[in-house]
Design an enzyme around this catalytic site. Structure first.
Site, PDB file in Angstrom:
ATOM      1  CE  LYS A 187      -2.970  -6.833  -4.067  1.00 46.96           C
ATOM      2  NZ  LYS A 187      -3.532  -5.251  -4.379  1.00 46.96           N
ATOM      3  CG  MET A 193      -2.015  -0.992   0.850  1.00 43.81           C
ATOM      4  SD  MET A 193      -2.847  -1.338   2.166  1.00 43.81           S
ATOM      5  CE  MET A 193      -4.019  -0.123   1.729  1.00 43.81           C
ATOM      6  CD  GLU A 194       3.829   4.217  -2.783  1.00 40.17           C
ATOM      7  OE1 GLU A 194       4.879   5.433  -2.590  1.00 40.17           O
ATOM      8  OE2 GLU A 194       4.198   3.726  -2.936  1.00 40.17           O
ATOM      9  CB  CYS A 205      -1.575   1.042  -9.409  1.00 39.62           C
ATOM     10  SG  CYS A 205      -1.217   2.816  -8.693  1.00 39.62           S
TER      11      CYS A 205
END
Length: 325
Positions: free
Chosen positions: A139, A8-9, A98
């Site tokens: 992912k 998680m950025e 993302c």
């Protein structure tokens, strides 16, 4: 059952990976994405995002960490994956999920879900560039604007050589808005033969059990839910394993030493302008689960001076010690 910590950025970085894996229950972590453009990244870029590379690709609690790359050019991705592989990551994960506009504008992240053939080229190039024994996983989301290509994308990942696929059960268009569509994941599972891991909107044990039932996945990836409740993985494991006496609940008194450790690491490893915000960010999520975190958040919410916050953290620890006497 395997329980994985999500990449998680801006949230689940190496500091929180350290703290959450100390609490326990996670089998593997994935780093925040390392963005690949047209250049060969130096080692310091990989180490900055994933300092666990200096510890055998494990957190200090001993949980393995897989490095995640994000990019759309097969040659650049392959070259950087080979460079990263020299540092000995547990594996390499590829980001096709993302939703950030700045990433999608340049053809990365979820934007690739519109082009399964390019996904296969990216995965295949990375798979060929790293040692055969090194896992390469991926992912994805359910799609970009819709789910029309979700099975084709998963099949492209498998065709390229991915050994595992994590599915965040929302499209790029959905962003992070509830709900997550776990019931869509079986179609992906049936279209591939590699393991599929379910991800998205798992905040409680009950949601984890429903996700496993609806997705058909035994393995889960936890994100904001485990940041808000660091004992979530332990509680899920206890529920799934059918323990007559559930594992001891992680309570606020258990977390206060971890909050102190978190602050110490933030002050040691992050830039001064980031420090106060990172503590407030975590406390803000913790108050979803712990009433005591609400009080802590209100006490520290307006503070910006590092010395004042350090004194507050020390006082918090002392209050907890006195309460335990």
């Amino acid at each position: 059952m395997r329980l994985l910590l999500a990449p998680m950025e801006g949230l689940l970085d190496f500091v929180l990976r350290d703290v959450l894996t100390r609490v326990g229950g996670a089998d593997r972590c994935v780093s925040e994405f390392i963005r690949v453009t047209g250049t060969l990244l130096p080692d310091k870029v990989f180490l900055r995002t994933m300092p666990e590379l200096n510890n055998g690709s494990r957190t200090l609690a001993g949980v393995p960490v897989r490095a995640q790359l994000l990019g759309s050019d097969p040659d650049s991705m392959a070259a950087n994956a080979a460079n990263l592989a020299r540092l000995g990551p547990e594996g390499i994960d590829l980001n096709f999920g993302c939703p950030a506009k700045v990433v999608n504008r340049h053809g990365g992240g979820a934007a690739l879900l519109q082009d399964p053939e390019q996904i296969a080229r990216v995965v295949g190039a990375v798979r060929a560039a790293v040692p055969a024994a090194m896992p390469v996983s991926a992912k994805m989301r359910l799609g970009f604007n819709d789910t029309a290509l979700m099975t084709e994308c998963a099949q492209a990942m498998q065709a390229g050589g991915a050994c595992e696929i994590v599915v965040h059960a929302r499209t790029k268009l959905d962003g992070y808005r509830p709900p997550a569509y776990w019931e869509m994941i079986p179609r992906i599972r049936e279209s591939v033969t590699v393991p599929v891991v379910a991800n998205g909107e798992i905040w409680t044990v009950q949601e984890a059990l429903r996700c496993r039932e609806q997705s058909g996945c035994s393995d889960l990836m936890l994100g904001r839910g485990i940041v808000a409740d660091p004992g979530l993985a332990l509680a899920i494991r206890a529920a799934v394993e059918g323990e007559q006496t559930p594992a001891a609940e992680v309570c606020w008194s258990d977390l206060v030493p971890q909050v102190q450790r978190f602050w110490d690491m933030v002050c040691e490893d992050l830039e001064p302008r980031q420090r106060a915000g990172r503590l407030k960010q975590w406390l803000n999520l913790l108050r979803r689960r712990f009433p005591e975190a609400e009080q802590a958040y209100q006490e520290v919410r307006t503070q910006t001076d590092q010395r004042e916050i350090t004194l507050w953290v020390q006082a918090l620890a002392r209050r907890q010690e006195w309460a335990g006497l």
